[in-house]
Design an enzyme around this catalytic site. Structure first.
Site, PDB file in Angstrom:
ATOM      1  N   LYS A 134     -14.609  29.606 -27.236  1.00  0.00           N
ATOM      2  CA  LYS A 134     -14.143  30.814 -26.559  1.00  0.00           C
ATOM      3  C   LYS A 134     -13.130  30.454 -25.478  1.00  0.00           C
ATOM      4  O   LYS A 134     -13.460  29.791 -24.499  1.00  0.00           O
ATOM      5  CB  LYS A 134     -15.300  31.552 -25.888  1.00  0.00           C
ATOM      6  CG  LYS A 134     -14.848  32.869 -25.248  1.00  0.00           C
ATOM      7  CD  LYS A 134     -15.913  33.480 -24.344  1.00  0.00           C
ATOM      8  CE  LYS A 134     -15.775  33.062 -22.899  1.00  0.00           C
ATOM      9  NZ  LYS A 134     -14.522  33.512 -22.244  1.00  0.00           N
ATOM     10  N   GLY A 170     -15.235  24.577 -16.486  1.00  0.00           N
ATOM     11  CA  GLY A 170     -15.083  25.734 -15.616  1.00  0.00           C
ATOM     12  C   GLY A 170     -15.677  25.449 -14.253  1.00  0.00           C
ATOM     13  O   GLY A 170     -15.744  24.294 -13.831  1.00  0.00           O
ATOM     14  N   SER A 171     -16.130  26.497 -13.597  1.00  0.00           N
ATOM     15  CA  SER A 171     -16.598  26.321 -12.230  1.00  0.00           C
ATOM     16  C   SER A 171     -17.978  25.680 -12.187  1.00  0.00           C
ATOM     17  O   SER A 171     -18.764  25.779 -13.133  1.00  0.00           O
ATOM     18  CB  SER A 171     -16.660  27.681 -11.529  1.00  0.00           C
ATOM     19  OG  SER A 171     -17.724  28.436 -12.066  1.00  0.00           O
ATOM     20  N   THR A 172     -18.270  25.021 -11.071  1.00  0.00           N
ATOM     21  CA  THR A 172     -19.588  24.427 -10.870  1.00  0.00           C
ATOM     22  C   THR A 172     -20.664  25.505 -10.862  1.00  0.00           C
ATOM     23  O   THR A 172     -21.756  25.324 -11.384  1.00  0.00           O
ATOM     24  CB  THR A 172     -19.603  23.615  -9.567  1.00  0.00           C
ATOM     25  OG1 THR A 172     -18.772  22.460  -9.750  1.00  0.00           O
ATOM     26  CG2 THR A 172     -20.999  23.142  -9.212  1.00  0.00           C
ATOM     27  N   GLU A 173     -20.316  26.657 -10.309  1.00  0.00           N
ATOM     28  CA  GLU A 173     -21.270  27.761 -10.242  1.00  0.00           C
ATOM     29  C   GLU A 173     -21.757  28.152 -11.646  1.00  0.00           C
ATOM     30  O   GLU A 173     -22.962  28.255 -11.893  1.00  0.00           O
ATOM     31  CB  GLU A 173     -20.560  28.945  -9.567  1.00  0.00           C
ATOM     32  CG  GLU A 173     -21.442  30.109  -9.233  1.00  0.00           C
ATOM     33  CD  GLU A 173     -20.601  31.318  -8.795  1.00  0.00           C
ATOM     34  OE1 GLU A 173     -19.379  31.182  -8.598  1.00  0.00           O
ATOM     35  OE2 GLU A 173     -21.192  32.400  -8.678  1.00  0.00           O
ATOM     36  N   GLY A 216     -21.363  26.348 -14.381  1.00  0.00           N
ATOM     37  CA  GLY A 216     -21.965  25.163 -14.994  1.00  0.00           C
ATOM     38  C   GLY A 216     -23.452  25.058 -14.685  1.00  0.00           C
ATOM     39  O   GLY A 216     -24.274  24.738 -15.549  1.00  0.00           O
ATOM     40  N   GLU A 269     -17.806  20.040 -17.464  1.00  0.00           N
ATOM     41  CA  GLU A 269     -16.678  19.520 -16.696  1.00  0.00           C
ATOM     42  C   GLU A 269     -16.370  20.602 -15.679  1.00  0.00           C
ATOM     43  O   GLU A 269     -15.854  21.658 -16.014  1.00  0.00           O
ATOM     44  CB  GLU A 269     -15.502  19.235 -17.627  1.00  0.00           C
ATOM     45  CG  GLU A 269     -14.554  18.198 -17.064  1.00  0.00           C
ATOM     46  CD  GLU A 269     -13.505  18.803 -16.167  1.00  0.00           C
ATOM     47  OE1 GLU A 269     -13.782  18.921 -14.945  1.00  0.00           O
ATOM     48  OE2 GLU A 269     -12.432  19.163 -16.660  1.00  0.00           O
ATOM     49  N   CYS A 276      -8.798  21.349 -11.644  1.00  0.00           N
ATOM     50  CA  CYS A 276     -10.110  20.981 -11.103  1.00  0.00           C
ATOM     51  C   CYS A 276     -10.047  19.646 -10.366  1.00  0.00           C
ATOM     52  O   CYS A 276     -10.799  19.416  -9.433  1.00  0.00           O
ATOM     53  CB  CYS A 276     -11.148  20.939 -12.199  1.00  0.00           C
ATOM     54  SG  CYS A 276     -10.572  20.111 -13.672  1.00  0.00           S
ATOM     55  N   GLU A 305     -13.889  24.719  -3.435  1.00  0.00           N
ATOM     56  CA  GLU A 305     -12.713  24.611  -4.281  1.00  0.00           C
ATOM     57  C   GLU A 305     -11.888  25.902  -4.156  1.00  0.00           C
ATOM     58  O   GLU A 305     -12.376  26.987  -4.427  1.00  0.00           O
ATOM     59  CB  GLU A 305     -13.157  24.416  -5.727  1.00  0.00           C
ATOM     60  CG  GLU A 305     -12.042  24.062  -6.665  1.00  0.00           C
ATOM     61  CD  GLU A 305     -12.545  23.734  -8.062  1.00  0.00           C
ATOM     62  OE1 GLU A 305     -13.525  24.355  -8.507  1.00  0.00           O
ATOM     63  OE2 GLU A 305     -11.941  22.868  -8.708  1.00  0.00           O
TER      64      GLU A 305
END
Lengths: 287, 493
Positions: free
Chosen positions: B198, B250-253, B255, B272, B306, B403
């Site tokens: 996606k 994508g974002s750590t959030e 993830g 990642e 990133c 970030e």
């Protein structure tokens, strides 16, 4: 038959290179295989766990900074110390869990496994590093580095070989660890801590807790200063709890619950690599 | 830090004195359909959900196309197609044939490279110079590199037998739309998996063009399924029981949410995630080169990177000179039309992201923070942010810890290498880091102590398919690229 009364050992936690009782002063009773009282073990608390993690963190940079040669020698020293206590471990295993024959082969295999990983410390980095032929004028290489502090949840069976098989690759790779031992076999873990203590392993590199797993694993997996959790306990509910808590700081989670540690092949550098991070460095090539 | 005035007579001020003539890449050359469907089982299919979302050109706010929003049923169809393709075709194909499909995709991409670059710049806002010279060439290189691995996997992992996981579910971000698709699809296919991927909802077009190309390449139906949608589509992929392996960038959030969501399942996953890289400038660094590296580190791709060097750490002795020269250099950066070949900094990818960035520079300002922005003219329409420096920050400030994902650089100073390392590592992230010094031993010393997956020494923001990429700590787990990037797509036994 002598009338001499045996001197029993007080089992303690092993934190930061020291044997200490639980700060909670709580205990639980371990039973032998005939369900008779074997020992009173410390029921490690969340605070003990935190202290152990702190000790592991403090020791980590120094341990990773040792040369690979030195870490190999120290792992080999562990094997020497275990060999010296062979009879003790056979007796303890037989008493706690298994037949004498099985105990003997388990101890032998545990010694040999330490020797196996002692020999890996200065080889796995070469095998799993790479120089990468990038399509630009740069020198580029990738090397493994230790993940950091690893929480280890010991299996309920294979009291000695299970524990050794988990700890050895983790510390061979420059990590430090906090071990939550099996409730059933905490006393074996206590005795293994004595081996570690007398093997030149710096304090804090291996920390061993006894206690109730259900009280400790969620805190271990949720602690923000633990980088990775390895569990060999075959408990689906606890696996889920570990993974759910691990997400808080993106811990690397590994489950080895289906491994038969008594197999000769249950050892490889890939177990070391599970607790390594790959670092890639670039530098321009110029004049 | 004393302030030297930046005046136009002593410095190059491109916007006012030396205006470049526009040099736009013509978009007439490419065709974009008004509406795109889901690419499932080798054909474009209307979504069961019946829903579509607009994708917008962020440089003029015009709708480029409508793309389908995959619902739960659509995700299920895609996963089923991927499973069927895995079991029926892909896992039975000789490895070298798998590789040949990837080589073919690489070649077809080379032929259509310019078209992909233009569409990428239109849909994402990145400057054509970057999409043309970095993104698309890297995409091609990634397919070409991994094509060769398909029949050589046993050489990559000594002593064990590698085999694929099965169906890989992949979710990618909007900052390098096609490049991230390549980073995901190429190793997955080379390792023998099939794919449901996606793209991000703001940048779906190049992935859909890739779908056309994959169809034209004759790849067996279902081996690659490309489904568009927003967050909920991603959730449906993550939770689908037919997925064996998840790969997320994508974002750590998000993830963390994914890591929690797969608890209790046997799904493998790699993440990642975000970064907050320190770019460390020592006083013995070549200053002019360092300035170029800093600019490339934070202003490349509008700072939507990133691994961007978003925290500048400068040794005290050289700070004043360096910041002065950095400001001069920043004044020459041209912000504007992504399709113009003179453009250095394109459009911010979306309104949402622009608001997030501006939030740090308005109500998010803490303490005595001093914001410096270049004097460039911004177009009226579209989403734009000038190159920005934030001085007088402290380590605890949000802008130093979080970030920003935009062209915003914070500046801190340090005295000793130890202090630099402490500042660099004082972050939950650990994706990348930069070191600038003329002393080799210092590079190795500091590079070893930085807890990050990529260290750029006297360079920054370089990528290559042969070079493993990925983070320590909360920047994720697993690597992409190189030998190490194959591992997440393989089971070793």
């Amino acid at each position: 038959m002598s009338n001499r009364l045996n001197v029993l050992k007080t089992c303690k936690l092993y934190i930061g290179g020291k044997f200490s009782r639980s700060e909670s002063e709580h205990y639980f009773q371990a039973l032998d295989k005939k369900q008779k009282p074997l020992a009173n073990l410390c029921r490690g608390s969340r605070k003990d766990l935190r202290n152990a993690i702190q000790a592991a963190r403090k020791a980590q940079a120094g341990w990773a900074g040792r040369t690979a040669y030195n870490r190999g020698q120290i792992l080999y020293r562990m094997a020497e110390m275990l060999e010296g206590r062979r009879d003790q471990f056979v007796a303890e295993l037989e008493n706690a869990a298994v037949t004498r024959r099985r105990a003997e082969s388990e101890v032998e295999l545990a010694i040999d496994r330490l020797v196996h990983y002692a020999g890996w410390t200065d080889k796995y980095p070469a095998l799993f590093s790479s120089v990468n032929p990038v399509a630009s004028p740069h020198f580029n290489f990738s090397i493994p580095e230790p993940t950091g502090v690893v929480g280890i949840v010991a299996p309920d069976d294979n009291a000695l070989i299970g524990l050794v098989s988990l700890i050895a690759p983790v510390i061979a790779g420059g990590n430090t660890c906090v071990v939550v031992s099996s409730e059933k076999h905490g006393s074996i873990a206590c005795t293994l801590a004595e081996v570690i203590h007398s093997s030149d392993v710096p304090g804090g590199v291996v920390n061993v807790l006894t206690g109730f797993r259900a009280e400790l694993v969620s805190h271990l997996a949720g602690h923000m200063d633990v980088n990775s959790v390895l569990s060999a306990a075959n408990d689906p509910e606890q696996k889920k709890i570990i993974q759910e808590n691990a997400h808080l700081n993106v811990k690397r989670v590994h489950f080895y619950d289906a491994t038969d540690w008594m197999k000769e092949q249950a050892q490889s550098p890939y177990y070391i690599m599970d607790f390594q991070e790959i670092k890639t460095t670039w530098h321009p090539v110029g004049t | 830090m004393s302030e030297k005035e930046l005046t136009t007579h002593q410095n190059l001020h491109f916007d006012e004195l030396w205006a470049y003539d526009p040099a736009p890449e013509s978009p007439d050359y490419v065709s974009i359909e008004p509406q795109y469907q889901l690419f499932i089982d080798g054909t474009f299919q209307k979504p069961e959900s019946g829903r579509y979302i607009d994708t917008v050109n962020p440089s003029n706010e015009k709708v480029l196309a409508q793309v389908a929003e995959a619902g739960k049923k659509d995700v299920d169809k895609a996963v089923t197609a991927a499973r069927k393709a895995y079991e029926g075709v892909w896992s039975k194909l000789p490895a070298k044939e798998r590789g040949k499909y990837l080589f073919r995709i690489a070649r077809l991409l080379q032929e259509r490279a310019r078209e992909f670059a233009i569409v990428e710049s239109m849909d994402s806002g990145k400057p054509i110079r970057e999409s043309r010279d970095i993104d698309i060439p890297q995409v091609i290189a990634h397919f070409f590199y991994h094509a060769g691995w398909a029949d050589k996997l046993e050489y990559a992992f000594p002593g064990v037998r590698p085999k694929p996981h099965g169906v890989a579910g992949q979710i990618i971000p909007w900052n390098f739309p096609l490049l991230m698709a390549a980073w995901k699809i190429a190793p997955a296919l080379a390792a023998g998996n099939t794919v449901v991927i996606k793209p991000a909802e703001t940048t779906p077009l190049t992935a859909l063009k890739l779908a056309e190309l994959i169809r034209d390449a004759g790849l067996p139906p279902g081996v690659v399924n490309i489904i568009t949608g927003a967050g909920q589509t991603g959730v449906d992929i993550v939770n689908h029981p037919g997925i064996d392996k998840l790969a997320f960038t994508g974002s750590t959030e998000v993830g963390k949410i994914i890591q929690k969501a797969v608890a209790g399942t046997d799904k493998k996953y790699t993440l990642e995630l975000g970064g907050k890289a320190a770019n460390i400038i020592f006083d013995d660094a070549p200053v002019e080169q360092a300035v170029e590296g800093i600019v490339n580190g934070i202003f490349f791709n509008q700072g939507h990177v990133c691994c961007a060097g978003s925290r500048l750490l400068v040794q005290e002795g050289v700070a004043e000179e360096l910041v002065y020269k950095l400001k001069l250099r920043m004044e020459t950066l041209i912000v504007g039309d992504p399709l113009d070949k003179n453009t250095d900094i394109g459009a911010i990818n979306s309104k949402v992201q622009l608001d997030r960035i501006l939030g740090f520079l308005t109500e998010g300002v803490e303490g005595d923070q001093k914001i410096y922005q270049t004097k460039c003219n911004l177009p009226e329409k579209g989403y734009w942010c000038q190159p920005t420096l934030v001085e007088n920050v402290s380590q605890s400030h949000r802008i130093v810890q979080e970030e920003v994902f935009g062209p915003v650089l914070t500046i801190q100073t340090f005295r000793t290498p130890d202090e630099a390392v402490n500042l660099a590592n004082n972050s939950p992230y650990g994706l990348s880091g930069g070191i600038w010094t003329d002393k080799g031993s210092k590079i190795f010393n500091v590079g070893k102590r930085i807890r990050a997956g990529v260290v750029w020494a006297n360079t920054f923001n370089k990528f290559d398919p042969t070079s493993p990429f990925g983070g320590y700590k909360e920047s994720g787990m697993g690597r992409e690229g190189g030998i190490h990037g194959l591992l997440p797509y393989l089971e070793l036994s």
